[in-house]
Design a protein around this motif. Structure first.
Motif, PDB file in Angstrom:
ATOM      1  N   VAL A 191      33.061  -2.865   3.637  1.00 40.77           N
ATOM      2  CA  VAL A 191      32.187  -3.965   4.050  1.00 40.77           C
ATOM      3  C   VAL A 191      30.747  -3.545   3.808  1.00 40.77           C
ATOM      4  CG1 VAL A 191      32.238  -3.149   6.459  1.00 40.77           C
ATOM      5  CG2 VAL A 191      31.568  -5.514   5.959  1.00 40.77           C
ATOM      6  N   ALA A 192      29.933  -4.473   3.341  1.00 41.58           N
ATOM      7  CA  ALA A 192      28.530  -4.176   3.050  1.00 41.58           C
ATOM      8  C   ALA A 192      27.624  -5.117   3.825  1.00 41.58           C
ATOM      9  CB  ALA A 192      28.254  -4.306   1.551  1.00 41.58           C
ATOM     10  N   LYS A 200      29.287  -8.921   3.337  1.00 42.48           N
ATOM     11  CA  LYS A 200      30.431  -9.286   2.502  1.00 42.48           C
ATOM     12  C   LYS A 200      31.469  -8.178   2.574  1.00 42.48           C
ATOM     13  CE  LYS A 200      28.624 -12.719  -0.671  1.00 42.48           C
ATOM     14  NZ  LYS A 200      28.578 -13.176  -2.083  1.00 42.48           N
ATOM     15  N   THR A 201      32.721  -8.595   2.609  1.00 44.95           N
ATOM     16  CA  THR A 201      33.832  -7.662   2.783  1.00 44.95           C
ATOM     17  C   THR A 201      34.764  -7.731   1.587  1.00 44.95           C
ATOM     18  OG1 THR A 201      33.704  -8.082   5.158  1.00 44.95           O
ATOM     19  CG2 THR A 201      35.667  -6.983   4.364  1.00 44.95           C
ATOM     20  N   PHE A 202      35.200  -6.566   1.127  1.00 44.88           N
ATOM     21  CA  PHE A 202      36.190  -6.512   0.059  1.00 44.88           C
ATOM     22  C   PHE A 202      37.578  -6.768   0.629  1.00 44.88           C
ATOM     23  CE2 PHE A 202      32.711  -4.200  -1.819  1.00 44.88           C
ATOM     24  CZ  PHE A 202      32.801  -4.450  -3.178  1.00 44.88           C
ATOM     25  N   PRO A 203      38.506  -7.302  -0.181  1.00 46.63           N
ATOM     26  CA  PRO A 203      39.881  -7.465   0.285  1.00 46.63           C
ATOM     27  C   PRO A 203      40.468  -6.134   0.758  1.00 46.63           C
ATOM     28  CG  PRO A 203      39.541  -8.682  -1.751  1.00 46.63           C
ATOM     29  CD  PRO A 203      38.309  -7.856  -1.535  1.00 46.63           C
ATOM     30  N   GLY A 248      23.956  -0.934   4.181  1.00 48.14           N
ATOM     31  CA  GLY A 248      24.650  -0.171   3.151  1.00 48.14           C
ATOM     32  C   GLY A 248      26.115  -0.537   3.135  1.00 48.14           C
ATOM     33  N   LEU A 249      26.913   0.310   2.518  1.00 51.50           N
ATOM     34  CA  LEU A 249      28.358   0.103   2.435  1.00 51.50           C
ATOM     35  C   LEU A 249      29.047   0.947   3.503  1.00 51.50           C
ATOM     36  CD1 LEU A 249      30.363  -1.380   0.344  1.00 51.50           C
ATOM     37  CD2 LEU A 249      30.874   0.946  -0.398  1.00 51.50           C
ATOM     38  N   GLU A 288      28.015  -0.900  -7.068  1.00 53.71           N
ATOM     39  CA  GLU A 288      26.979  -1.922  -7.226  1.00 53.71           C
ATOM     40  C   GLU A 288      26.682  -2.578  -5.883  1.00 53.71           C
ATOM     41  OE1 GLU A 288      26.187  -6.203  -9.384  1.00 53.71           O
ATOM     42  OE2 GLU A 288      27.407  -4.717 -10.453  1.00 53.71           O
ATOM     43  N   GLN A 289      27.713  -2.786  -5.061  1.00 55.25           N
ATOM     44  CA  GLN A 289      27.496  -3.432  -3.771  1.00 55.25           C
ATOM     45  C   GLN A 289      26.632  -2.564  -2.856  1.00 55.25           C
ATOM     46  OE1 GLN A 289      27.720  -6.476  -3.198  1.00 55.25           O
ATOM     47  NE2 GLN A 289      29.455  -7.025  -1.904  1.00 55.25           N
ATOM     48  N   HIS A 290      26.882  -1.249  -2.882  1.00 57.50           N
ATOM     49  CA  HIS A 290      26.047  -0.358  -2.075  1.00 57.50           C
ATOM     50  C   HIS A 290      24.603  -0.413  -2.562  1.00 57.50           C
ATOM     51  CE1 HIS A 290      24.920   2.945   0.497  1.00 57.50           C
ATOM     52  NE2 HIS A 290      24.484   3.641  -0.541  1.00 57.50           N
ATOM     53  N   LEU A 291      24.434  -0.398  -3.865  1.00 67.84           N
ATOM     54  CA  LEU A 291      23.101  -0.484  -4.452  1.00 67.84           C
ATOM     55  C   LEU A 291      22.406  -1.776  -4.019  1.00 67.84           C
ATOM     56  CD1 LEU A 291      21.459   1.233  -6.579  1.00 67.84           C
ATOM     57  CD2 LEU A 291      22.216  -0.465  -8.254  1.00 67.84           C
TER      58      LEU A 291
END
Length: 381
Positions: A191-192, A200-203, A248-249, A288-291
């Motif tokens: 989750v980021a 936003k959360t990844f599956p 962050g992530l 990329e999401q963390h960035l």
């Protein structure tokens, strides 16, 4: 932070030069983000890839402050860093994500568990102890898991205490003991969250651990769980990152019990082994999401493009020396098999040397190929 987050005028500092930093750099290059890295040796995976690499000790107050003082944003690729130095950088006006006070909490598994308890986040029952002598107080709760409060990583600093006979081999230092959970699945949710509060959360992904190494051996995406459990896991991960206030992530590792209850095991405030598949399998990778999150940018689409399986490449037992990837050419002949080598010059038994992602619309077929991949490549010397 300056409005311009790319090009020569902007400096992103990363503490830690391992494979997570290496893959972050690979993602940052697409946006012309210049990444400066500090670690102990330029032979680290980031060494030849960073825009600028500084040799230094990430646990040293002076080294971390000297490295970070001219950076616009500083982040970490491993949580075991000097938090006092990061707090000093914050005072000097440097943006540090994840925030130092959160890193301090997460570095200490005891503080982490207390945080879950105080915020009504479900987790395994636990007790905090100061040293080995206190373990005997909990004989009636055997079997249980003992975890060192600080310094544990990738299965190190964790042991299962099954009987009284195991007490002599237990850790002698500040640690926690927690109930051994009879889980049916280990899950992970990435989750980021950015500075603006967008989340936003990844599956959800499903992890299969090596019983001998206590490391993730395979990872499957999407997880084989019901829509209701997927929803609950997503909401739980979002609660954790919101309650922390982390930018962050965040990787949230979960147990799914036999009764379909979700328990938070641990969290990692960074990109994570359980998210490597996102490079090929998702519209936005975890890197990329963390960035995006630490630079205050819009978060990316986390949806799945294609199901996949990730296999860790570990150094073979009995081999120490210059790495040889025996069988890599066979993998290169296979369709939808993606190899990632971490650039570590020397292999050691069970050292993470790379990973392979296998994609397929049929997840069972991807799993079948993953088994072939595991048998086809050996990291030797």
């Amino acid at each position: 932070m300056k409005n311009k987050w790319y090009g020569e005028s902007f400096k992103l500092g990363v503490l830690g030069g391992g494979q997570l930093g290496r893959m972050l750099i690979q993602s940052a290059m697409n946006y012309d983000v210049h990444v400066y890295v500090m670690d102990s040796s330029i032979t680290a995976p980031c060494g030849r890839l960073a825009y600028e690499f500084v040799e230094g000790n990430i646990l040293s107050f002076d080294d971390v402050v000297a490295f970070g003082k001219d950076k616009d944003v500083v982040t970490v690729e491993i949580e075991h860093v000097n938090v006092d130095a990061l707090e000093e950088l914050e005072k000097q006006g440097v943006k540090v994500f994840p925030q130092p006070h959160i890193l301090r909490l997460i570095q200490d598994k005891g503080l982490q568990k207390n945080f879950y308890k105080e915020n009504n986040i479900p987790t395994a029952p636990f007790h905090l102890i100061d040293d080995q002598s206190e373990i005997a107080q909990y004989t009636d709760q055997l079997p249980f898991v003992q975890k060192m409060r600080k310094g544990g990583y990738d299965g190190k600093g964790v042991m299962t205490i099954k009987t009284i006979a195991d007490f002599d081999q237990s850790f002698n230092g500040p640690s926690l003991i927690e109930k051994k959970i009879n889980f049916k699945k280990e899950l992970s949710v990435l989750v980021a969250r950015n500075e603006h509060g967008e989340i936003k959360t990844f599956p959800v992904v499903e992890c299969e651990f090596s019983k001998t190494l206590n490391l993730v051996e395979f990872l499957f995406s999407p997880a084989n769980i019901s829509a209701a459990i997927e929803k609950s896991a997503t909401e739980l991960a979002e609660k954790v990152i919101t309650d922390l206030g982390l930018v962050g992530l965040l990787a949230v590792e979960l147990f799914l019990t036999q009764e379909d209850e979700l328990l938070v095991n641990e969290v990692a405030p960074r990109t994570h082994n359980s998210g490597h598949h996102t490079v090929e399998c998702n519209f936005t990778s975890q890197f990329e999401q963390h960035l995006r999150s630490i630079l205050g940018l819009p978060l990316g689409d986390t949806g799945i493009k294609r199901p996949g399986v990730m296999v860790n490449l570990l150094g073979e037992e009995g081999y120490t020396g210059p790495a040889v990837y025996d069988g890599i050419e066979k993998l290169m002949e296979m369709s939808e098999v993606y190899v990632h080598l971490y650039g570590k010059e020397e292999t050691k038994p069970n050292r993470k040397m790379g990973h392979v992602t296998i994609t397929n619309d049929d997840l069972n077929e991807a799993k079948r190929v993953a088994r072939i991949v595991q048998e086809s490549i050996k990291v030797i010397s």
